[in-house]
Scaffold this motif. Structure first.
Motif, PDB file in Angstrom:
ATOM      1  N   PRO A  98       0.872  -1.216   0.069  1.00  0.00           N
ATOM      2  CA  PRO A  98       0.123   0.095  -0.023  1.00  0.00           C
ATOM      3  C   PRO A  98       0.874   1.163  -0.147  1.00  0.00           C
ATOM      4  O   PRO A  98       1.735   1.347   0.553  1.00  0.00           O
ATOM      5  N   LYS A  99       0.279   2.358  -0.649  1.00  0.00           N
ATOM      6  CA  LYS A  99       0.993   3.413  -0.853  1.00  0.00           C
ATOM      7  C   LYS A  99       0.170   4.482  -0.184  1.00  0.00           C
ATOM      8  O   LYS A  99      -1.083   4.475  -0.068  1.00  0.00           O
ATOM      9  N   GLY A 100       0.846   5.555   0.114  1.00  0.00           N
ATOM     10  CA  GLY A 100      -0.014   6.737   0.661  1.00  0.00           C
ATOM     11  C   GLY A 100      -0.619   7.534  -0.018  1.00  0.00           C
ATOM     12  O   GLY A 100      -0.420   7.491  -1.453  1.00  0.00           O
ATOM     13  N   LYS A 101      -1.509   8.539   0.384  1.00  0.00           N
ATOM     14  CA  LYS A 101      -2.420   9.157  -0.503  1.00  0.00           C
ATOM     15  C   LYS A 101      -1.558  10.211  -1.334  1.00  0.00           C
ATOM     16  O   LYS A 101      -1.605  10.839  -2.325  1.00  0.00           O
ATOM     17  N   HIS A 102      -0.605  10.638  -0.679  1.00  0.00           N
ATOM     18  CA  HIS A 102       0.625  11.555  -1.138  1.00  0.00           C
ATOM     19  C   HIS A 102       1.615  10.961  -1.068  1.00  0.00           C
ATOM     20  O   HIS A 102       2.438  10.789  -0.157  1.00  0.00           O
ATOM     21  N   ILE A 103       2.460  11.092  -2.391  1.00  0.00           N
ATOM     22  CA  ILE A 103       3.753  10.539  -2.638  1.00  0.00           C
ATOM     23  C   ILE A 103       5.129  11.338  -2.775  1.00  0.00           C
ATOM     24  O   ILE A 103       4.721  12.280  -4.082  1.00  0.00           O
ATOM     25  N   PHE A 104       5.929  11.540  -2.187  1.00  0.00           N
ATOM     26  CA  PHE A 104       7.107  12.163  -2.227  1.00  0.00           C
ATOM     27  C   PHE A 104       8.061  11.079  -3.113  1.00  0.00           C
ATOM     28  O   PHE A 104       8.448  10.331  -2.370  1.00  0.00           O
ATOM     29  N   THR A 149       3.896   8.460   1.462  1.00  0.00           N
ATOM     30  CA  THR A 149       4.737   7.527   1.094  1.00  0.00           C
ATOM     31  C   THR A 149       5.978   8.452   0.389  1.00  0.00           C
ATOM     32  O   THR A 149       5.735   9.246  -0.108  1.00  0.00           O
ATOM     33  N   ILE A 150       7.271   7.719   0.857  1.00  0.00           N
ATOM     34  CA  ILE A 150       8.434   8.378   0.189  1.00  0.00           C
ATOM     35  C   ILE A 150       9.117   7.606  -0.574  1.00  0.00           C
ATOM     36  O   ILE A 150       9.196   6.285  -0.038  1.00  0.00           O
ATOM     37  N   GLU A 151       9.461   7.811  -1.779  1.00  0.00           N
ATOM     38  CA  GLU A 151      10.057   6.575  -2.970  1.00  0.00           C
ATOM     39  C   GLU A 151      11.325   7.290  -3.105  1.00  0.00           C
ATOM     40  O   GLU A 151      11.180   8.715  -3.566  1.00  0.00           O
ATOM     41  N   LEU A 152      12.432   6.590  -3.139  1.00  0.00           N
ATOM     42  CA  LEU A 152      13.923   7.002  -3.760  1.00  0.00           C
ATOM     43  C   LEU A 152      13.937   6.569  -5.004  1.00  0.00           C
ATOM     44  O   LEU A 152      13.553   5.152  -5.314  1.00  0.00           O
ATOM     45  N   VAL A 153      13.998   7.350  -6.055  1.00  0.00           N
ATOM     46  CA  VAL A 153      14.013   6.954  -7.592  1.00  0.00           C
ATOM     47  C   VAL A 153      15.413   7.198  -8.036  1.00  0.00           C
ATOM     48  O   VAL A 153      16.267   8.129  -7.647  1.00  0.00           O
ATOM     49  N   SER A 154      16.067   6.364  -9.091  1.00  0.00           N
ATOM     50  CA  SER A 154      17.191   6.470  -9.812  1.00  0.00           C
ATOM     51  C   SER A 154      17.543   7.842 -10.568  1.00  0.00           C
ATOM     52  O   SER A 154      18.502   8.356 -10.380  1.00  0.00           O
ATOM     53  N   CYS A 155      16.213   8.277 -10.982  1.00  0.00           N
ATOM     54  CA  CYS A 155      16.358   9.344 -11.748  1.00  0.00           C
ATOM     55  C   CYS A 155      14.966   9.999 -12.293  1.00  0.00           C
ATOM     56  O   CYS A 155      14.305   9.188 -12.258  1.00  0.00           O
ATOM     57  N   ASP A 198       3.189  14.381  -5.521  1.00  0.00           N
ATOM     58  CA  ASP A 198       1.994  14.124  -6.336  1.00  0.00           C
ATOM     59  C   ASP A 198       2.073  14.747  -7.636  1.00  0.00           C
ATOM     60  O   ASP A 198       1.250  15.494  -8.099  1.00  0.00           O
ATOM     61  N   ASP A 199       2.868  14.258  -8.385  1.00  0.00           N
ATOM     62  CA  ASP A 199       3.147  14.613  -9.792  1.00  0.00           C
ATOM     63  C   ASP A 199       3.364  16.123  -9.812  1.00  0.00           C
ATOM     64  O   ASP A 199       3.701  16.661 -11.133  1.00  0.00           O
ATOM     65  N   VAL A 200       4.104  17.160  -8.945  1.00  0.00           N
ATOM     66  CA  VAL A 200       4.320  18.296  -9.160  1.00  0.00           C
ATOM     67  C   VAL A 200       5.891  18.141  -8.928  1.00  0.00           C
ATOM     68  O   VAL A 200       6.230  17.809  -7.717  1.00  0.00           O
TER      69      VAL A 200
END
Length: 177
Positions: free
Chosen positions: A79-85, A124-130, A143-145
């Motif tokens: 499950p992910k949060g409503k707001h994703i960083f 939810t906090i996600e760490l992405v490669s790029c 949230d896509d901004v």
């Protein structure tokens, strides 16, 4: 017996959105990825039950659907949060100290590397490669901004703003007594 009937009704209601998505895609197995994307948009993740249901509905092996869901980084089985960083940790962002932003969010939201979603499923906090915006490093997407040249202070400010908006929404939806 009544308990079983209630559980069945709840399950049918829970899967109603999946049925709509499947119908919209004509139960076409070649549309598996768009189907999973839409399902994840509704439920915020792909549960084991939903994966099994989609596989059965499309008449494909569960292992195939699970394989697709685990192959692509876009899909989540948790499950992910409503707001994703989403924080970039690519070379440019890492050099410009994106890790400090991550640490400030962990501290603000009482999260860690092992637990990246708040218990209330708000964040939810996600760490992405790029994130493909190296010129704006360090980059964060909330949230896509897109937020370029981000700082730990900005990240905490955004959390506070989201919390304030959520409280205002909750207050406006509360019944007048």
């Amino acid at each position: 017996m009544q308990e079983t009937i209630e559980k069945t009704k709840a399950m049918v209601q829970h899967l109603a959105s999946v049925n709509e998505i499947l119908e919209k895609n004509h139960n076409d197995p070649s549309r598996l990825i768009p189907i999973l994307q839409e399902v994840q948009d509704v439920y915020k993740y792909l549960s084991k039950d939903v994966i099994s249901y989609v596989a059965t509905s499309l008449n494909v092996p569960v292992a195939h659907v699970y394989g697709v869901a685990t192959f692509y980084a876009h899909f989540s089985l948790n499950p992910k949060g409503k707001h994703i960083f989403r924080l970039c940790d690519g070379t440019a962002c890492h050099v410009k100290k994106s890790h400090g932003i991550l640490e400030s969010l962990y501290k603000k939201l009482n999260l860690s590397e092992e637990n990246r979603t708040t218990s209330d499923l708000m964040f939810t906090i996600e760490l992405v490669s790029c994130l493909g915006a190296c010129g704006l490093a360090p980059v964060m997407v909330v949230d896509d901004v897109v937020y370029g040249q981000s700082t730990p202070e900005l990240a905490v400010q955004l959390v506070d703003e989201i919390l304030a908006k959520e409280q205002n929404v909750a207050a406006s939806e509360a019944p007048n007594v």
